[in-house]
Design a protein around this motif. Structure first.
Motif, mmCIF file in Angstrom:
data_model
loop_
_atom_site.group_PDB
_atom_site.id
_atom_site.type_symbol
_atom_site.label_atom_id
_atom_site.label_comp_id
_atom_site.label_asym_id
_atom_site.label_seq_id
_atom_site.Cartn_x
_atom_site.Cartn_y
_atom_site.Cartn_z
ATOM 1 N N LEU A 266 0.823 -1.208 0.000
ATOM 2 C CA LEU A 266 0.000 0.000 0.000
ATOM 3 C C LEU A 266 0.860 1.263 0.000
ATOM 4 C CD1 LEU A 266 -2.609 -0.987 2.760
ATOM 5 C CD2 LEU A 266 -2.829 -1.271 0.293
ATOM 6 N N SER A 267 0.269 2.328 -0.495
ATOM 7 C CA SER A 267 0.949 3.622 -0.457
ATOM 8 C C SER A 267 0.578 4.346 0.841
ATOM 9 C CB SER A 267 0.524 4.471 -1.658
ATOM 10 O OG SER A 267 -0.822 4.897 -1.491
ATOM 11 N N LYS B 19 -0.952 7.030 1.075
ATOM 12 C CA LYS B 19 -2.313 7.540 0.957
ATOM 13 C C LYS B 19 -3.364 6.470 1.264
ATOM 14 C CE LYS B 19 -1.664 9.499 -3.170
ATOM 15 N NZ LYS B 19 -2.006 10.186 -4.425
ATOM 16 N N GLU B 20 -3.028 5.217 1.035
ATOM 17 C CA GLU B 20 -3.997 4.136 1.223
ATOM 18 C C GLU B 20 -4.066 3.610 2.659
ATOM 19 O OE1 GLU B 20 -3.922 1.756 -2.973
ATOM 20 O OE2 GLU B 20 -2.029 1.810 -1.832
ATOM 21 N N ILE B 21 -3.025 3.789 3.427
ATOM 22 C CA ILE B 21 -2.949 3.187 4.760
ATOM 23 C C ILE B 21 -3.998 3.729 5.733
ATOM 24 C CG2 ILE B 21 -1.124 4.628 5.770
ATOM 25 C CD1 ILE B 21 -1.434 0.829 6.133
ATOM 26 N N LEU C 176 -7.102 4.596 5.233
ATOM 27 C CA LEU C 176 -8.360 3.913 4.946
ATOM 28 C C LEU C 176 -8.284 2.450 5.375
ATOM 29 C CD1 LEU C 176 -11.199 3.930 3.768
ATOM 30 C CD2 LEU C 176 -10.191 3.398 1.536
ATOM 31 N N ALA C 177 -7.160 1.786 5.097
ATOM 32 C CA ALA C 177 -7.006 0.370 5.456
ATOM 33 C C ALA C 177 -7.080 0.167 6.968
ATOM 34 C CB ALA C 177 -5.688 -0.173 4.910
#
Length: 176
Positions: free
Chosen positions: A113-114, A116-118, A120-121
């Motif tokens: 993941l980037s 930016k994605e972490i 949300l995860a």
């Protein structure tokens, strides 16, 4: 699934279940299940340049070990200890114990993941764990631990399949 299983045991041990017990359990378990992958992610990002060539193998092995452990626990005859206490000390220990594997998942996230994605995860993990843990306490209190092993078995198989998918995609065997 570990947090859910322990939440079910908390429900089993609680004679008079109150809504605050469900909320306390959900907050502790959901909070730590969200925090640990975040910590793991930052550890993984820190060391990513050193392990980038092997990241797919690391994700595969970590998820495989966690999944295999969950499957082993599903078939284990050992029962979770049922402690009726909702004290901060008790809940802290249980939250750490059920979220250690999430630290390893967070390291895998650093490879997948980037930045930016972490958020949300980890938010998704925390919210889902909160909900399942709160429900688990209620289920344990009402129905008992009848389906605990099935939930652990399903969770273990899913983690192993995710790890295998990551490895096969990286090796070019499959392309999803």
């Amino acid at each position: 699934m570990d947090a859910f299983a322990v939440a079910v045991c908390k429900g089993l041990a609680t004679t008079t279940l109150k809504p605050k017990h469900m909320i306390i359990t959900g907050l502790w378990f959901g909070g730590f299940q969200g925090l640990m992958p975040l910590i793991g992610f930052f550890l993984g990002v820190t060391f990513k340049k050193y392990i980038e060539a092997y990241d797919h193998w690391i994700a595969f092995v970590l998820l495989g070990i966690i999944g295999a452990n969950m499957i082993k626990e599903a078939f284990s005859k050992d029962e979770e200890s049922a402690d009726a206490s909702f004290s901060a000390k008790t809940m802290f220990v249980m939250a750490i114990a059920t979220s250690i594997d999430a630290l390893a998942v967070g390291i895998s996230f650093a490879m997948l993941l980037s930045m930016k994605e972490i958020p949300l995860a980890v938010s998704f993990i925390a919210v889902i764990t909160f909900i399942l843990s709160a429900i688990g306490v209620k289920i344990g209190n009402v129905f008992g631990a009848k389906h605990k092993s099935k939930a652990e078995l399903a969770g273990g198989i899913i983690l192993i399949l995710i790890g295998t998918k990551i490895l096969l995609e990286h090796l070019g065997v499959i392309n999803f």
